[in-house]
Design an enzyme around this catalytic site. Structure first.
Site, PDB file in Angstrom:
ATOM      1  N   LYS A  43       0.837  -1.217   0.000  1.00 44.99           N
ATOM      2  CA  LYS A  43       0.000   0.000   0.000  1.00 44.99           C
ATOM      3  C   LYS A  43       0.869   1.264   0.000  1.00 44.99           C
ATOM      4  CE  LYS A  43      -1.897  -1.048   3.937  1.00 44.99           C
ATOM      5  NZ  LYS A  43      -1.181  -2.298   4.225  1.00 44.99           N
ATOM      6  N   ARG A 122      -8.950   1.210   9.561  1.00 43.78           N
ATOM      7  CA  ARG A 122      -8.491  -0.167   9.727  1.00 43.78           C
ATOM      8  C   ARG A 122      -9.501  -1.009  10.483  1.00 43.78           C
ATOM      9  NH1 ARG A 122      -2.791   0.377   9.455  1.00 43.78           N
ATOM     10  NH2 ARG A 122      -1.695  -1.584   9.647  1.00 43.78           N
ATOM     11  N   ARG A 161      11.846  -5.606   3.659  1.00 42.22           N
ATOM     12  CA  ARG A 161      11.598  -4.152   3.608  1.00 42.22           C
ATOM     13  C   ARG A 161      12.674  -3.361   4.367  1.00 42.22           C
ATOM     14  NH1 ARG A 161       5.911  -1.959   5.126  1.00 42.22           N
ATOM     15  NH2 ARG A 161       6.155  -3.299   6.914  1.00 42.22           N
ATOM     16  N   ARG A 205       0.146  -9.099  13.412  1.00 42.95           N
ATOM     17  CA  ARG A 205      -0.431  -8.105  12.483  1.00 42.95           C
ATOM     18  C   ARG A 205      -1.380  -8.767  11.489  1.00 42.95           C
ATOM     19  NH1 ARG A 205       4.830  -5.639  10.200  1.00 42.95           N
ATOM     20  NH2 ARG A 205       3.510  -4.362   8.875  1.00 42.95           N
TER      21      ARG A 205
HETATM   22  P1  AP5 Z   1       4.913  -1.526   1.649  1.00 39.17           P
HETATM   23  O1  AP5 Z   1       4.544  -0.621   0.534  1.00 39.17           O
HETATM   24  O2  AP5 Z   1       5.727  -0.969   2.767  1.00 39.17           O
HETATM   25  O3  AP5 Z   1       3.631  -2.296   2.208  1.00 39.17           O
HETATM   26  P2  AP5 Z   1       2.417  -1.774   3.086  1.00 39.17           P
HETATM   27  O4  AP5 Z   1       1.197  -2.445   2.578  1.00 39.17           O
HETATM   28  O5  AP5 Z   1       2.404  -0.272   3.147  1.00 39.17           O
HETATM   29  O6  AP5 Z   1       2.829  -2.425   4.447  1.00 39.17           O
HETATM   30  P3  AP5 Z   1       2.850  -1.887   5.936  1.00 39.17           P
HETATM   31  O7  AP5 Z   1       3.553  -2.938   6.734  1.00 39.17           O
HETATM   32  O8  AP5 Z   1       3.420  -0.497   6.010  1.00 39.17           O
HETATM   33  O9  AP5 Z   1       1.387  -1.887   6.273  1.00 39.17           O
HETATM   34  P4  AP5 Z   1       0.845  -1.931   7.679  1.00 39.17           P
HETATM   35  O10 AP5 Z   1      -0.574  -1.724   7.326  1.00 39.17           O
HETATM   36  O11 AP5 Z   1       1.145  -3.090   8.521  1.00 39.17           O
HETATM   37  O12 AP5 Z   1       1.663  -0.790   8.424  1.00 39.17           O
HETATM   38  P5  AP5 Z   1       1.272   0.636   8.945  1.00 39.17           P
HETATM   39  O13 AP5 Z   1       2.470   1.475   8.860  1.00 39.17           O
HETATM   40  O14 AP5 Z   1       0.000   1.129   8.348  1.00 39.17           O
HETATM   41  O15 AP5 Z   1       5.673  -2.786   0.993  1.00 39.17           O
HETATM   42  C1  AP5 Z   1       6.220  -3.799   1.803  1.00 39.17           C
HETATM   43  C2  AP5 Z   1       7.573  -4.232   1.197  1.00 39.17           C
HETATM   44  O16 AP5 Z   1       7.339  -4.837  -0.084  1.00 39.17           O
HETATM   45  C3  AP5 Z   1       8.557  -3.077   0.928  1.00 39.17           C
HETATM   46  O17 AP5 Z   1       9.848  -3.514   1.181  1.00 39.17           O
HETATM   47  C4  AP5 Z   1       8.373  -2.773  -0.570  1.00 39.17           C
HETATM   48  O18 AP5 Z   1       9.537  -2.234  -1.148  1.00 39.17           O
HETATM   49  C5  AP5 Z   1       8.051  -4.153  -1.120  1.00 39.17           C
HETATM   50  N1  AP5 Z   1       7.159  -4.118  -2.270  1.00 39.17           N
HETATM   51  C6  AP5 Z   1       6.096  -3.282  -2.457  1.00 39.17           C
HETATM   52  N2  AP5 Z   1       5.509  -3.558  -3.628  1.00 39.17           N
HETATM   53  C7  AP5 Z   1       6.204  -4.605  -4.172  1.00 39.17           C
HETATM   54  C8  AP5 Z   1       6.061  -5.357  -5.369  1.00 39.17           C
HETATM   55  N3  AP5 Z   1       5.101  -5.078  -6.248  1.00 39.17           N
HETATM   56  N4  AP5 Z   1       6.915  -6.379  -5.587  1.00 39.17           N
HETATM   57  C9  AP5 Z   1       7.899  -6.670  -4.710  1.00 39.17           C
HETATM   58  N5  AP5 Z   1       8.096  -5.983  -3.559  1.00 39.17           N
HETATM   59  C10 AP5 Z   1       7.241  -4.968  -3.300  1.00 39.17           C
HETATM   60  O19 AP5 Z   1       0.914   0.303  10.481  1.00 39.17           O
HETATM   61  C11 AP5 Z   1       1.901  -0.126  11.398  1.00 39.17           C
HETATM   62  C12 AP5 Z   1       1.270  -0.290  12.777  1.00 39.17           C
HETATM   63  O20 AP5 Z   1       0.761   0.982  13.238  1.00 39.17           O
HETATM   64  C13 AP5 Z   1       0.070  -1.240  12.862  1.00 39.17           C
HETATM   65  O21 AP5 Z   1       0.476  -2.584  13.026  1.00 39.17           O
HETATM   66  C14 AP5 Z   1      -0.665  -0.678  14.092  1.00 39.17           C
HETATM   67  O22 AP5 Z   1      -0.029  -1.078  15.290  1.00 39.17           O
HETATM   68  C15 AP5 Z   1      -0.468   0.828  13.943  1.00 39.17           C
HETATM   69  N6  AP5 Z   1      -1.545   1.464  13.183  1.00 39.17           N
HETATM   70  C16 AP5 Z   1      -1.388   2.198  12.043  1.00 39.17           C
HETATM   71  N7  AP5 Z   1      -2.572   2.653  11.603  1.00 39.17           N
HETATM   72  C17 AP5 Z   1      -3.506   2.199  12.473  1.00 39.17           C
HETATM   73  C18 AP5 Z   1      -4.921   2.321  12.536  1.00 39.17           C
HETATM   74  N8  AP5 Z   1      -5.615   3.003  11.615  1.00 39.17           N
HETATM   75  N9  AP5 Z   1      -5.584   1.698  13.562  1.00 39.17           N
HETATM   76  C19 AP5 Z   1      -4.914   1.007  14.503  1.00 39.17           C
HETATM   77  N10 AP5 Z   1      -3.569   0.854  14.499  1.00 39.17           N
HETATM   78  C20 AP5 Z   1      -2.860   1.437  13.485  1.00 39.17           C
END
Ligand code: AP5
Length: 271
Positions: A43, A122, A161, A205
């Site tokens: 994402k 979320r 990542r 997660r």
């Molecule tokens: P990346 O683009 O980083 O993936 P992502 O879907 O953004 O993954 P996240 O882990 O950031 O999502 P998340 O939802 O767990 O984390 P968030 O920060 O929101 O890609 C992943 C990897 O793959 C990278 O290395 C990239 O280079 C690679 N890649 C991408 N596309 C590719 C492709 N096509 N082919 C190959 N490789 C590829 O949340 C973190 C934490 O914050 C949560 O666990 C929670 O504790 C808290 N939190 C955040 N928001 C909330 C909320 N709204 N409510 C409650 N808790 C929350």
């Protein structure tokens, strides 16, 4: 219009009275999208690429927490300090905390450059609160891009990542390596591996995603906003697919794209 530089997004990351150094240019029909999908599906990567194409800002709630982590503990509110503990374990931060942070940043949602929400909402409670907030400010959501990928590929994306602590750019050691190993292409920051990308946090997660976030696909399908997109292939392939799914041509404000197909119950595709 194609933007060439990555934005600082200070108003979103810091909240309060912080202002972006280079606010996005007002768009005649700004794109306002939610990016949905399992942790690690890509994402954030798509939000970055879509942002360059559409001129809209990448607004990630996870980035707000990671920015808070870089602050001194005395600078953080008790709720934010507690939120970082949830995040470290891979659990969802309580809705109340997340909603308060988003409400403080509502001007980013009203920005005339549009927005790409990543990681928010979320839970169904967060989606309902967002709907209300947008209605109060007379802002329409255009579409919800729902990214789907088999679980084993997601785990491999997470474990490779690397993230920049400065500009939050995301790389992958094999699929999207930086030009110089360990160094951010955009700002020269030293790349690091996220604490919640350890195997034990990844499992928590994924469970939280299946339990709390996957039902959002149905929530948005009922509102005719859901646009499922396969997250297989290179980031550029997925970007092209996303733009095609959005209809390529810009929609007049207030109109909604039709879903490309009917959503599945879970947005994590099983191998
Ligand atoms: P990346 O683009 O980083 O993936 P992502 O879907 O953004 O993954 P996240 O882990 O950031 O999502 P998340 O939802 O767990 O984390 P968030 O920060 O929101 O890609 C992943 C990897 O793959 C990278 O290395 C990239 O280079 C690679 N890649 C991408 N596309 C590719 C492709 N096509 N082919 C190959 N490789 C590829 O949340 C973190 C934490 O914050 C949560 O666990 C929670 O504790 C808290 N939190 C955040 N928001 C909330 C909320 N709204 N409510 C409650 N808790 C929350």
């Amino acid at each position: 219009m194609i933007m060439q530089t990555k934005r600082d997004r200070l108003a979103w990351l810091k909240g309060g009275t912080a202002l972006c150094e280079a606010p996005p240019k007002p768009q005649s029909s700004p794109r306002r999208l939610v990016l949905l999908g399992a942790p690690g599906v890509g994402k954030g990567t798509q939000a970055e690429l879509l942002g360059l194409k559409l001129g809209a800002c990448h607004l990630s709630t996870g980035d707000i927490f990671r920015s808070a982590k870089a602050q001194q503990e005395c600078e953080r509110s008790p709720a934010l300090t507690a939120a970082l503990e949830y995040m470290r374990r891979g659990e969802l931060v309580p809705d109340e905390t997340v909603l308060a942070l988003v409400a403080e940043r509502v001007r980013c949602l009203c920005c005339e450059g549009g927005f790409l929400l990543d990681g928010f909402p979320r839970t169904v409670a967060q989606a309902e609160a967002l709907e209300k907030l947008l209605q109060e400010h007379k802002v329409n959501l255009d579409a919800v891009l729902s990214y789907e990928l088999p679980l084993e590929q997601i785990v491999s994306r997470l474990s490779g990542r690397r993230t920049c602590p400065g500009c939050k750019a995301v790389f992958h050691i094999e699929a999207r390596p930086p030009r110089v190993e360990g160094v951010c292409d955009h700002c020269g920051g030293k790349l690091y591996q996220r604490e919640d990308d350890r195997p034990e946090s990844i499992r928590v997660r994924m469970e939280a995603y299946e339990r709390s976030t996957a039902p959002l696909a149905e929530f948005y399908r009922q509102r005719d906003l859901l646009v499922p997109v396969s997250a297989d292939g290179s980031p550029e392939d997925i970007l092209e697919r996303s733009l095609k799914a959005l209809g390529q041509t810009r929609k007049p404000a207030g109109t909604r794209p039709r879903p490309a197909k009917r959503a599945r119950a879970s947005t994590v595709a099983r191998p």
